[in-house]
Every structure is written in structure tokens, then in C-alpha cells.
Scaffold this active site. Sequence first.
Site, mmCIF file in Angstrom:
data_model
loop_
_atom_site.group_PDB
_atom_site.id
_atom_site.type_symbol
_atom_site.label_atom_id
_atom_site.label_comp_id
_atom_site.label_asym_id
_atom_site.label_seq_id
_atom_site.Cartn_x
_atom_site.Cartn_y
_atom_site.Cartn_z
ATOM 1 N N GLU A 76 12.085 2.503 -2.579
ATOM 2 C CA GLU A 76 11.744 3.843 -2.072
ATOM 3 C C GLU A 76 12.479 4.122 -0.774
ATOM 4 O OE1 GLU A 76 7.573 3.208 -2.417
ATOM 5 O OE2 GLU A 76 7.760 3.401 -4.586
ATOM 6 N N HIS A 126 13.128 -2.023 0.211
ATOM 7 C CA HIS A 126 12.336 -1.474 -0.901
ATOM 8 C C HIS A 126 13.065 -0.277 -1.517
ATOM 9 C CE1 HIS A 126 9.165 0.373 -3.232
ATOM 10 N NE2 HIS A 126 8.588 -0.813 -3.232
ATOM 11 N N GLU A 152 12.492 -5.691 -8.293
ATOM 12 C CA GLU A 152 11.672 -4.542 -8.708
ATOM 13 C C GLU A 152 12.577 -3.487 -9.335
ATOM 14 O OE1 GLU A 152 7.847 -4.189 -6.219
ATOM 15 O OE2 GLU A 152 9.433 -3.357 -4.987
ATOM 16 N N SER A 186 4.946 -1.770 -11.829
ATOM 17 C CA SER A 186 3.808 -1.518 -12.728
ATOM 18 C C SER A 186 3.060 -2.791 -13.146
ATOM 19 C CB SER A 186 4.245 -0.714 -13.953
ATOM 20 O OG SER A 186 4.755 0.540 -13.532
ATOM 21 N N PHE A 236 0.822 -1.223 0.000
ATOM 22 C CA PHE A 236 0.000 0.000 0.000
ATOM 23 C C PHE A 236 0.855 1.272 0.000
ATOM 24 C CE2 PHE A 236 -4.222 -1.589 2.141
ATOM 25 C CZ PHE A 236 -4.327 -2.577 1.188
ATOM 26 N N LYS A 237 2.126 1.141 0.398
ATOM 27 C CA LYS A 237 2.993 2.335 0.544
ATOM 28 C C LYS A 237 2.285 3.330 1.466
ATOM 29 C CE LYS A 237 5.000 1.210 -3.887
ATOM 30 N NZ LYS A 237 5.635 1.639 -5.105
#
Length: 235
Positions: free
Chosen positions: A92, A90, A159, A195, A7-8
Site C-alpha cells: 500500500e 508494504h 504479499e 487474505s 491494523f493499517k
Amino acid sequence: MIIAANFKTNHTRKSTKEYIEKLNSYVNDLGSKDSVLVFPPSTALDSFDLNDKISVGIQNAYATEKGSFTGEIGYEQIEEFGIDTILIGHSERRHVLGESQDEIVKKYEFYKAKGFKIIYCIGEPKKVREEGIESVIAYNFAQLEGIDISYKNLIVAYEPVWAIGTGLTASTKQIEETLGLLKEKIKAPILYGGSVKVANTKEILGIKNCEGILVGTASWDVNAFCEMIGIAKNI
Ligand code: 13P
């Protein structure tokens, strides 16, 4: 197969509860054998009563039982909800929040010692991809430095950074080639993320060595995420 939703920084406590209720009844009705993982924001964590194919995990946590680390969450806060699954590394966190490989290794070791299922993320930026496959593999292997890849509860998520949240999915050929080379070193299951959406789920899950998907944007809509679980069941 493993179908995971990240969900980030999306969904609230209320909407997460509604999402998880819908997801649970969908998985109950479907009778799927695939594992479903959901990573809501930390504020929405709870002890959910779920089908045993579904696990709720945490997107990030600090490598501590408890202590003075303002703004962080440690093992004691996670354990309260019976959570035993964590995302580590991750992109991010690496590229936006500046988490170093050393910090990532500390987290990995700490939550490994707790027996957590660890979804460990790797992936190269665009510039590295443009340099060619050798650079891509070297970059991804460097992100495994200090990581015990023989850990039995490890799942790796490949990713590519340039495919995350951009609508640009790596091509089937790129994914297949990369996963094939990663697999020479990594025995753990490998997921693809970047994506993934309903329209490309079938194709991606059909790629050799791809043992599941880690979905961001498209997973925030529970109906779309359920559709992906339904597609996985028919593969
Ligand atoms: P998107 O599906 O939005 O590209 O995000 C992928 C991701 O980062 C999952 O962890």
C-alpha cells in the site's frame, strides 16, 4: 513461527489498548512459543507491558532521527515507546502512496543501523502474476534491490498485491512455488500475507518455507487473531 497483525488505518488508541490487553492474556494462557507482532496505527502506540513473545511495531516511519518532515514520524518519536520493529515496503505504501524503491532503501538502511527488526514486504501485482512465475520472481527480486538481505534482523513478507484485501488468497501451489524460488536467494524467514483468515491459516502455515503470516483484515478482530495464534501452536 511468526504471526503478525497489520491494523493499517484501523482501530483507535482506545480499541488498540483493549485489543492488546486481550491478546496479551490469551498469549499468556496459551503459553505459545511463536512470535506475535502487532502493528497498530501510530496514534495508538504506547509502552505496553507484554508477554515477551509479543512485540508492538510501527507500520511506517521516516528515515530520520527528528527534523522538519511535516506529518512524518522519526526515530525519536518511536524510541519513546521502546519500539524496535518496523514494516517497510508494504504494497500500500509502494502502490497507493507512491513510495519509491530508493525511499524504501533509505528507510531500510536507517532502521537497520538502529538494529530494528524489519519486516520487509514484497509482492507482485496481478498483471505480473498473469505473465507467469518467471516474471513473478523477477518482480519480487527487483523489490530487493539495494536491500541487505543478509541483515540478521530481517523478516521478509511475501504479499501478492492481488491477494491483499481482496479475499483472493494465492493457492497453496502458488505460494509453495513462489516461496521455494524466493528461498533460493533469501535466507531470512519468509511470511505469507494476502487474505489470510482463520479458515486458511492451518493450510498456509503448513506450506513448505512459510515461516508465518502477516494478516490484515482478519486480524482486526482480536478473537480471530487469537484463533490464528492458537492454530499456529498446534502445527
Ligand atoms: P489482508 O489480510 O487484508 O489481505 O491484508 C494483508 C496485508 O496487507 C498485511 O500486511
